[in-house]
Write an enzyme that holds these catalytic residues in place. Structure first.
Site, PDB file in Angstrom:
ATOM      1  N   THR A 276     -74.499  -6.327  28.566  1.00 26.12           N
ATOM      2  CA  THR A 276     -73.137  -6.414  28.988  1.00 26.12           C
ATOM      3  C   THR A 276     -72.183  -5.090  28.935  1.00 26.12           C
ATOM      4  O   THR A 276     -71.407  -5.004  30.010  1.00 26.12           O
ATOM      5  CB  THR A 276     -72.382  -7.690  27.589  1.00 26.12           C
ATOM      6  OG1 THR A 276     -72.925  -6.927  26.634  1.00 26.12           O
ATOM      7  CG2 THR A 276     -72.598  -8.858  27.938  1.00 26.12           C
TER       8      THR A 276
ATOM      9  N   PHE B 131     -64.494 -11.546  26.011  1.00 30.18           N
ATOM     10  CA  PHE B 131     -65.151 -11.814  24.921  1.00 30.18           C
ATOM     11  C   PHE B 131     -65.278 -13.165  24.250  1.00 30.18           C
ATOM     12  O   PHE B 131     -65.755 -13.277  23.166  1.00 30.18           O
ATOM     13  CB  PHE B 131     -64.788 -10.680  23.745  1.00 30.18           C
ATOM     14  CG  PHE B 131     -64.981  -9.338  24.171  1.00 30.18           C
ATOM     15  CD1 PHE B 131     -66.045  -8.628  24.271  1.00 30.18           C
ATOM     16  CD2 PHE B 131     -64.044  -8.629  24.525  1.00 30.18           C
ATOM     17  CE1 PHE B 131     -66.525  -7.201  24.746  1.00 30.18           C
ATOM     18  CE2 PHE B 131     -63.932  -7.194  25.129  1.00 30.18           C
ATOM     19  CZ  PHE B 131     -65.108  -6.565  25.220  1.00 30.18           C
TER      20      PHE B 131
ATOM     21  N   CYS C  21     -67.222 -12.814  20.730  1.00 30.08           N
ATOM     22  CA  CYS C  21     -68.164 -11.717  20.787  1.00 30.08           C
ATOM     23  C   CYS C  21     -68.032 -10.978  19.345  1.00 30.08           C
ATOM     24  O   CYS C  21     -67.074 -10.376  19.104  1.00 30.08           O
ATOM     25  CB  CYS C  21     -67.842 -10.718  22.058  1.00 30.08           C
ATOM     26  SG  CYS C  21     -68.996  -9.313  21.618  1.00 30.08           S
TER      27      CYS C  21
HETATM   28 MN1  MNH Z   1     -71.074  -9.973  22.938  1.00 27.50          MN
HETATM   29  C1  MNH Z   1     -71.055 -13.364  21.933  1.00 27.50           C
HETATM   30  C2  MNH Z   1     -69.101 -10.930  25.726  1.00 27.50           C
HETATM   31  C3  MNH Z   1     -70.920  -6.820  24.048  1.00 27.50           C
HETATM   32  C4  MNH Z   1     -73.334  -9.300  20.342  1.00 27.50           C
HETATM   33  N1  MNH Z   1     -70.305 -11.822  23.992  1.00 27.50           N
HETATM   34  C5  MNH Z   1     -70.275 -13.112  23.260  1.00 27.50           C
HETATM   35  C6  MNH Z   1     -69.506 -14.102  23.961  1.00 27.50           C
HETATM   36  C7  MNH Z   1     -69.047 -13.238  24.947  1.00 27.50           C
HETATM   37  C8  MNH Z   1     -69.447 -11.923  25.013  1.00 27.50           C
HETATM   38  C9  MNH Z   1     -68.153 -14.156  26.173  1.00 27.50           C
HETATM   39  C10 MNH Z   1     -69.278 -15.559  23.628  1.00 27.50           C
HETATM   40  C11 MNH Z   1     -70.606 -16.279  24.243  1.00 27.50           C
HETATM   41  C12 MNH Z   1     -70.322 -17.679  23.774  1.00 27.50           C
HETATM   42  O1  MNH Z   1     -69.284 -18.334  23.508  1.00 27.50           O
HETATM   43  O2  MNH Z   1     -71.176 -18.335  24.282  1.00 27.50           O
HETATM   44  N2  MNH Z   1     -70.228  -9.129  24.423  1.00 27.50           N
HETATM   45  C13 MNH Z   1     -69.408  -9.694  25.767  1.00 27.50           C
HETATM   46  C14 MNH Z   1     -69.016  -8.553  26.685  1.00 27.50           C
HETATM   47  C15 MNH Z   1     -69.612  -7.388  25.932  1.00 27.50           C
HETATM   48  C16 MNH Z   1     -70.253  -7.819  24.797  1.00 27.50           C
HETATM   49  C17 MNH Z   1     -68.149  -8.561  27.994  1.00 27.50           C
HETATM   50  C18 MNH Z   1     -69.375  -5.959  26.617  1.00 27.50           C
HETATM   51  C19 MNH Z   1     -68.169  -5.584  27.451  1.00 27.50           C
HETATM   52  N3  MNH Z   1     -71.654  -8.324  22.351  1.00 27.50           N
HETATM   53  C20 MNH Z   1     -71.323  -7.079  23.052  1.00 27.50           C
HETATM   54  C21 MNH Z   1     -72.318  -6.005  21.946  1.00 27.50           C
HETATM   55  C22 MNH Z   1     -72.843  -6.906  21.082  1.00 27.50           C
HETATM   56  C23 MNH Z   1     -72.726  -8.010  21.114  1.00 27.50           C
HETATM   57  C24 MNH Z   1     -72.212  -4.677  22.292  1.00 27.50           C
HETATM   58  C25 MNH Z   1     -73.780  -6.257  19.955  1.00 27.50           C
HETATM   59  C26 MNH Z   1     -73.878  -4.996  19.514  1.00 27.50           C
HETATM   60  N4  MNH Z   1     -72.073 -11.074  21.378  1.00 27.50           N
HETATM   61  C27 MNH Z   1     -72.968 -10.504  20.604  1.00 27.50           C
HETATM   62  C28 MNH Z   1     -73.458 -11.646  19.743  1.00 27.50           C
HETATM   63  C29 MNH Z   1     -72.538 -12.677  20.267  1.00 27.50           C
HETATM   64  C30 MNH Z   1     -71.940 -12.462  21.258  1.00 27.50           C
HETATM   65  C31 MNH Z   1     -74.123 -11.221  18.376  1.00 27.50           C
HETATM   66  C32 MNH Z   1     -72.707 -14.157  19.396  1.00 27.50           C
HETATM   67  C33 MNH Z   1     -71.601 -14.272  18.281  1.00 27.50           C
HETATM   68  C34 MNH Z   1     -71.584 -15.460  17.807  1.00 27.50           C
HETATM   69  O3  MNH Z   1     -72.014 -16.814  18.128  1.00 27.50           O
HETATM   70  O4  MNH Z   1     -71.482 -15.618  16.449  1.00 27.50           O
END
Ligand code: MNH
Length: 490
Positions: free
Chosen positions: A304, A432, A439
């Protein structure tokens, strides 16, 4: 094989943890989707397969929105997915009282590799709230202070690597931003160094991890019948199994050596997970869950952020006026002829650059949507939707809706000036995700992205390749295909 769309069929029951809500609601689901608009030329058994676009599923949904309106049904084999793309309906779908995260389709496939770690857990699983409580403090804005130096060191690795290549030809942007973000999360996550900018041979662990991610990304395109899948894709599956064994062993070795060295000085996410109890229940995460979390962070934390960086660099290269304005801001912190030494607090002073990132994630939300389901039978946009029904909140379309103003496709960072943000409806900007399952890594991603862009823009002029037309591929997340830029030292 041309037979799938964004949402691969669910794995058969024996591969998954049963979800009581789903089986209870199966009949209602079939009934309630039958009244929704759907793509033309739907046929028995295959459903909308012939008009689906397996390589660009969510971009195809955006196209379908024009014809089918703000809420419609798609069907591949026997799997229905209700796509929601109108700002009003999308906002309603984000109402946590009536809707929650849906685990189906591709997230089921992720469970085979990551089990009940944060991203793939059902909201009702005890390991979700336990890990959420333990890890939240590590992802608060204030915690970024602890990661700033490691992030900076890693970005400097990329800069040194690009310095060597800046004078001859172009760089492969997405390959290199992916190296950067995987290295950052591996170091901060569990003290692992891939050293992607200095090593000559690929690291076997990095190679296994990237094959596993690619396997996950392709899960939509494998035959959904387990015994057929096992035959047709046996080579790929054998490789996946041996990669998985290897990756588990590496992570487990790190966990074991930490356990044997309780007095050691480590300040990474792994250490936090091994030594902190859930404040609510007093319970710790078990080793298998910790291993799944490490694997999840490597995955969720890198594709991402690298996508965000790649699209931002493309947009900056093709909008030199925006790049110049961003550089003016950088030069007010670090004069043009100096080597910047960004401090943690500097990153939050870069308000214009942050708007560039916000606007990049509006036009190209790397996660182009997220799955939701009604908690009880309800209505949305005038249609009945059933408890447990698979729904997709199509961020990619909502971020381009006319509600954004005159020219929603134009790249204009100043849309995110506070007064302009206030003048728009709330709830239409969700790169996010939403609610309690949104996220956890948001601050982490934003800090890393702004920091990396700052150093890159301060050092290089970005030259687009003549004639390059942006093409966007989808593998869960969006990524630019074949993006190369010329870098000229400033
Ligand atoms: Mn990220 C969940 C987008 C960077 C760790 N992330 C989500 C979701 C989105 C998302 C949208 C929700 C998904 C869903 O509803 O099914 N994340 C991003 C974007 C970026 C991003 C657009 C960068 C820009 N994410 C990151 C980073 C990390 C990370 C960096 C860790 C270091 N994300 C997660 C985790 C979840 C998540 C862990 C799940 C959280 C949960 O359900 O409790």
């Amino acid at each position: 094989m041309n037979k799938q769309h964004a949402a691969p069929p669910q794995l058969p029951a024996e591969h998954t943890t049963p979800n009581p809500a789903r089986s209870r609601n199966r009949r209602a689901v079939a009934h309630s989707t039958s009244t929704l608009p759907h793509p033309p030329h739907r046929i028995p058994i295959l459903g909308d397969l012939l008009t689906a676009d397996p390589a660009r599923p969510t971009q195809n949904f955006v196209d379908l929105t024009r014809r089918l309106g703000p809420i419609f049904d798609t069907k591949i084999f026997n799997q229905h997915l209700t796509v929601v793309s109108g700002p009003a309906q999308y906002t309603e779908l984000c109402d946590e009282k009536r809707f929650g995260k849906h685990i189906g389709f591709s997230i089921q496939a992720a469970r085979e590799l990551a089990g009940d770690a944060l991203f793939s857990a059902y909201s009702t699983e005890s390991n979700w709230s336990r890990a959420h409580n333990i890890l939240m403090p590590a992802f608060a804005l204030s915690a970024m202070k602890c990661y700033h130096d490691t992030m900076l060191e890693t970005v400097r690795g990329l800069i040194a690597y690009w310095d060597e290549r800046a004078h001859d030809g172009t760089v492969d942007v997405h390959t290199d931003t992916s190296k950067l973000t995987l290295e950052t999360i591996a170091r901060i996550g569990f003290g692992y160094h891939f050293d992607p900018f200095t090593r000559t041979k690929p690291d076997p662990y990095a190679a296994a991890v990237s094959r596993l991610f690619a396997f996950l990304g392709r899960s939509a395109y494998r035959i959904p019948v387990p015994w057929m899948e096992a035959i047709v894709h046996r080579g790929e599956i054998r490789q996946k199994n041996s990669d998985m064994t290897y990756v588990r062993q590496v992570i487990d070795d790190v966990i074991q050596s930490r356990r044997q060295d309780p007095g050691g000085q480590f300040d990474d996410l792994l250490q936090l997970m091994l030594t902190t109890a859930d404040p609510e229940t007093g319970q710790f995460l078990d080793d298998e869950n910790v291993r799944n979390q490490v694997f999840t962070f490597l995955n969720a934390g890198h594709e991402t952020t690298s996508g965000t960086l790649s699209f931002a660099l493309h947009l900056l290269a093709t909008h030199p006026d925006v790049a110049d304005q961003a550089r003016d801001e950088l030069h007010s912190l670090w004069p043009a002829d100096t080597d910047p030494d960004p401090e943690f607090g500097d990153i939050h002073k870069l308000r214009y650059l942050r708007r560039v990132v916000d606007e990049t994630l509006r036009l190209w939300p790397i996660a182009p949507g997220f799955f939701r389901e009604p908690k009880q039978d309800t209505t949305l946009g005038g249609y009945t939707v059933a408890a447990g029904q698979a729904m997709f909140a199509l961020t990619l379309q909502v971020h381009r809706d006319p509600v954004w103003g005159e020219d929603p496709l134009a790249f204009d960072p100043d849309r995110f000036l506070p007064e302009r943000t206030r003048s728009r409806p709330a709830g239409i900007y969700k790169p996010f995700g939403t609610g309690m399952r949104s996220c956890i890594g948001r601050q982490f991603a934003l800090h890393e992205t702004v920091l990396a862009l700052a150093l890159i823009l301060h050092r290089y002029d970005l030259e687009p390749e003549p004639g390059y037309q942006l093409e966007v591929a989808e593998e869960f997340t969006l990524k630019p295909v074949g993006l190369r830029l010329g870098l000229r030292r400033l």
